[in-house]
Write a protein that holds these residues in place. Structure first.
Motif, PDB file in Angstrom:
ATOM      1  N   ARG A  15       0.834  -1.207   0.000  1.00 56.82           N
ATOM      2  CA  ARG A  15       0.000   0.000   0.000  1.00 56.82           C
ATOM      3  C   ARG A  15       0.870   1.260   0.000  1.00 56.82           C
ATOM      4  NH1 ARG A  15      -3.941   2.497  -2.233  1.00 56.82           N
ATOM      5  NH2 ARG A  15      -4.966   3.997  -0.881  1.00 56.82           N
ATOM      6  N   VAL A  16       1.954   1.255   0.748  1.00 57.50           N
ATOM      7  CA  VAL A  16       2.881   2.393   0.760  1.00 57.50           C
ATOM      8  C   VAL A  16       3.426   2.631  -0.650  1.00 57.50           C
ATOM      9  CG1 VAL A  16       5.199   3.091   1.531  1.00 57.50           C
ATOM     10  CG2 VAL A  16       3.490   2.361   3.206  1.00 57.50           C
ATOM     11  N   ASP A  17       3.815   1.568  -1.329  1.00 52.51           N
ATOM     12  CA  ASP A  17       4.315   1.699  -2.700  1.00 52.51           C
ATOM     13  C   ASP A  17       3.242   2.279  -3.624  1.00 52.51           C
ATOM     14  OD1 ASP A  17       6.777   0.678  -1.920  1.00 52.51           O
ATOM     15  OD2 ASP A  17       6.380  -1.339  -2.702  1.00 52.51           O
ATOM     16  N   GLU A  18       2.012   1.792  -3.485  1.00 47.16           N
ATOM     17  CA  GLU A  18       0.898   2.303  -4.296  1.00 47.16           C
ATOM     18  C   GLU A  18       0.661   3.788  -4.024  1.00 47.16           C
ATOM     19  OE1 GLU A  18      -2.487  -0.047  -3.195  1.00 47.16           O
ATOM     20  OE2 GLU A  18      -1.701  -1.863  -4.142  1.00 47.16           O
ATOM     21  N   LEU A  19       0.631   4.160  -2.754  1.00 42.00           N
ATOM     22  CA  LEU A  19       0.385   5.554  -2.389  1.00 42.00           C
ATOM     23  C   LEU A  19       1.492   6.460  -2.909  1.00 42.00           C
ATOM     24  CD1 LEU A  19      -0.936   4.991   1.230  1.00 42.00           C
ATOM     25  CD2 LEU A  19      -2.235   5.988  -0.667  1.00 42.00           C
ATOM     26  N   ARG A  20       2.739   6.035  -2.765  1.00 42.61           N
ATOM     27  CA  ARG A  20       3.854   6.855  -3.261  1.00 42.61           C
ATOM     28  C   ARG A  20       3.769   7.038  -4.770  1.00 42.61           C
ATOM     29  NH1 ARG A  20       8.534   4.268   0.589  1.00 42.61           N
ATOM     30  NH2 ARG A  20       7.903   5.378   2.474  1.00 42.61           N
ATOM     31  N   ALA A  21       3.400   5.994  -5.487  1.00 45.16           N
ATOM     32  CA  ALA A  21       3.264   6.103  -6.941  1.00 45.16           C
ATOM     33  C   ALA A  21       2.116   7.052  -7.293  1.00 45.16           C
ATOM     34  CB  ALA A  21       3.033   4.724  -7.560  1.00 45.16           C
ATOM     35  N   GLN A  22       0.990   6.934  -6.604  1.00 44.92           N
ATOM     36  CA  GLN A  22      -0.149   7.819  -6.865  1.00 44.92           C
ATOM     37  C   GLN A  22       0.217   9.273  -6.561  1.00 44.92           C
ATOM     38  OE1 GLN A  22      -3.792   6.610  -4.907  1.00 44.92           O
ATOM     39  NE2 GLN A  22      -3.454   4.471  -5.462  1.00 44.92           N
ATOM     40  N   LEU A  23       0.879   9.485  -5.437  1.00 40.69           N
ATOM     41  CA  LEU A  23       1.241  10.847  -5.049  1.00 40.69           C
ATOM     42  C   LEU A  23       2.252  11.445  -6.023  1.00 40.69           C
ATOM     43  CD1 LEU A  23       1.299  10.257  -1.212  1.00 40.69           C
ATOM     44  CD2 LEU A  23      -0.238  11.813  -2.424  1.00 40.69           C
ATOM     45  N   ALA A  24       3.204  10.647  -6.482  1.00 39.93           N
ATOM     46  CA  ALA A  24       4.181  11.131  -7.468  1.00 39.93           C
ATOM     47  C   ALA A  24       3.461  11.535  -8.755  1.00 39.93           C
ATOM     48  CB  ALA A  24       5.234  10.067  -7.743  1.00 39.93           C
ATOM     49  N   HIS A  25       2.514  10.720  -9.182  1.00 38.73           N
ATOM     50  CA  HIS A  25       1.731  11.026 -10.382  1.00 38.73           C
ATOM     51  C   HIS A  25       0.981  12.350 -10.208  1.00 38.73           C
ATOM     52  CE1 HIS A  25      -1.092  10.500 -13.714  1.00 38.73           C
ATOM     53  NE2 HIS A  25      -2.058  10.748 -12.848  1.00 38.73           N
ATOM     54  N   HIS A  26       0.319  12.492  -9.083  1.00 38.98           N
ATOM     55  CA  HIS A  26      -0.476  13.698  -8.854  1.00 38.98           C
ATOM     56  C   HIS A  26       0.406  14.933  -8.646  1.00 38.98           C
ATOM     57  CE1 HIS A  26      -4.234  11.680  -9.199  1.00 38.98           C
ATOM     58  NE2 HIS A  26      -3.929  10.829  -8.240  1.00 38.98           N
ATOM     59  N   ASN A  27       1.566  14.757  -8.035  1.00 42.85           N
ATOM     60  CA  ASN A  27       2.512  15.876  -7.917  1.00 42.85           C
ATOM     61  C   ASN A  27       2.935  16.357  -9.298  1.00 42.85           C
ATOM     62  OD1 ASN A  27       2.724  16.352  -5.164  1.00 42.85           O
ATOM     63  ND2 ASN A  27       4.363  14.864  -4.887  1.00 42.85           N
ATOM     64  N   TYR A  28       3.265  15.429 -10.174  1.00 43.28           N
ATOM     65  CA  TYR A  28       3.685  15.781 -11.525  1.00 43.28           C
ATOM     66  C   TYR A  28       2.558  16.509 -12.262  1.00 43.28           C
ATOM     67  CZ  TYR A  28       5.435  15.344 -16.291  1.00 43.28           C
ATOM     68  OH  TYR A  28       5.848  15.617 -17.564  1.00 43.28           O
ATOM     69  N   ARG A  29       1.356  15.975 -12.188  1.00 48.78           N
ATOM     70  CA  ARG A  29       0.220  16.606 -12.854  1.00 48.78           C
ATOM     71  C   ARG A  29      -0.021  18.020 -12.319  1.00 48.78           C
ATOM     72  NH1 ARG A  29      -2.485  14.544 -17.104  1.00 48.78           N
ATOM     73  NH2 ARG A  29      -4.124  15.917 -16.362  1.00 48.78           N
ATOM     74  N   TYR A  30       0.142  18.200 -11.015  1.00 52.29           N
ATOM     75  CA  TYR A  30      -0.144  19.485 -10.375  1.00 52.29           C
ATOM     76  C   TYR A  30       0.974  20.496 -10.623  1.00 52.29           C
ATOM     77  CZ  TYR A  30      -1.538  22.768  -6.703  1.00 52.29           C
ATOM     78  OH  TYR A  30      -1.928  23.887  -6.014  1.00 52.29           O
ATOM     79  N   TYR A  31       2.224  20.105 -10.318  1.00 56.70           N
ATOM     80  CA  TYR A  31       3.328  21.061 -10.337  1.00 56.70           C
ATOM     81  C   TYR A  31       3.951  21.258 -11.719  1.00 56.70           C
ATOM     82  CZ  TYR A  31       3.227  21.142  -5.273  1.00 56.70           C
ATOM     83  OH  TYR A  31       2.836  21.309  -3.976  1.00 56.70           O
ATOM     84  N   VAL A  32       4.019  20.229 -12.523  1.00 56.77           N
ATOM     85  CA  VAL A  32       4.703  20.331 -13.813  1.00 56.77           C
ATOM     86  C   VAL A  32       3.717  20.623 -14.940  1.00 56.77           C
ATOM     87  CG1 VAL A  32       6.180  19.141 -15.480  1.00 56.77           C
ATOM     88  CG2 VAL A  32       6.569  18.830 -13.021  1.00 56.77           C
ATOM     89  N   LEU A  33       2.646  19.856 -14.997  1.00 62.29           N
ATOM     90  CA  LEU A  33       1.691  20.025 -16.086  1.00 62.29           C
ATOM     91  C   LEU A  33       0.627  21.086 -15.806  1.00 62.29           C
ATOM     92  CD1 LEU A  33       1.087  16.293 -17.081  1.00 62.29           C
ATOM     93  CD2 LEU A  33       2.754  17.925 -18.023  1.00 62.29           C
ATOM     94  N   ASP A  34       0.514  21.479 -14.536  1.00 61.60           N
ATOM     95  CA  ASP A  34      -0.531  22.416 -14.123  1.00 61.60           C
ATOM     96  C   ASP A  34      -1.905  21.903 -14.566  1.00 61.60           C
ATOM     97  OD1 ASP A  34      -1.605  24.666 -12.881  1.00 61.60           O
ATOM     98  OD2 ASP A  34      -1.430  25.902 -14.683  1.00 61.60           O
ATOM     99  N   ALA A  35      -2.100  20.588 -14.373  1.00 61.57           N
ATOM    100  CA  ALA A  35      -3.344  19.937 -14.779  1.00 61.57           C
ATOM    101  C   ALA A  35      -3.725  18.868 -13.752  1.00 61.57           C
ATOM    102  CB  ALA A  35      -3.183  19.312 -16.167  1.00 61.57           C
ATOM    103  N   PRO A  36      -4.106  19.301 -12.552  1.00 64.84           N
ATOM    104  CA  PRO A  36      -4.433  18.315 -11.514  1.00 64.84           C
ATOM    105  C   PRO A  36      -5.621  17.441 -11.889  1.00 64.84           C
ATOM    106  CG  PRO A  36      -5.048  20.525 -10.806  1.00 64.84           C
ATOM    107  CD  PRO A  36      -4.324  20.672 -12.110  1.00 64.84           C
TER     108      PRO A  36
END
Length: 84
Positions: A15-36
Motif C-alpha cells: 500500500r505504501v508503494d501504491e500511495l507513493r506512486a499515486q502521489l508522485a503522479h499527482h505531484n507531476y500533474r499538479y506542479y509540472v503540467l498544471d493539470a491536476p
C-alpha cells in the motif's frame, strides 16, 4: 509457524508503494503540467494515509517519501527573472 505481523507488514509495504506512486503522479500533474486530476482534499487523504502507515511501520519510511518533502518540480511555464 506463520507470523501474521509479516503479512501485515507486506500488505502495508504494498500500500505504501501504491500511495507513493499515486502521489508522485499527482505531484507531476499538479506542479509540472498544471493539470491536476484530483482535488487538494483528495490528495491530502492519500498523503495522510501514507503518513499513518509510515508512523505505524517506521521501517517503511524513506527519505524520498512524499511525507518528507514539500512541493514538487516547478512548472516549465515559470519564468526565470534576473534582479538587477
Amino acid at each position: 509457524m506463520h507470523d501474521p505481523s509479516e503479512d501485515e507488514l507486506a500488505t502495508a509495504r504494498r500500500r505504501v508503494d501504491e500511495l507513493r506512486a499515486q502521489l508522485a503522479h499527482h505531484n507531476y500533474r499538479y506542479y509540472v503540467l498544471d493539470a491536476p486530476q484530483i482535488s487538494d482534499a483528495d490528495y491530502d487523504v492519500l498523503l495522510r494515509e501514507l503518513a499513518a502507515l509510515e508512523q505505524k511501520h517506521p521501517e517503511l519510511l524513506t527519505a524520498d517519501s512524499p511525507t518528507q518533502r514539500v512541493g514538487g518540480q516547478p512548472s516549465a511555464l515559470m519564468m526565470v527573472v534576473t534582479l538587477q
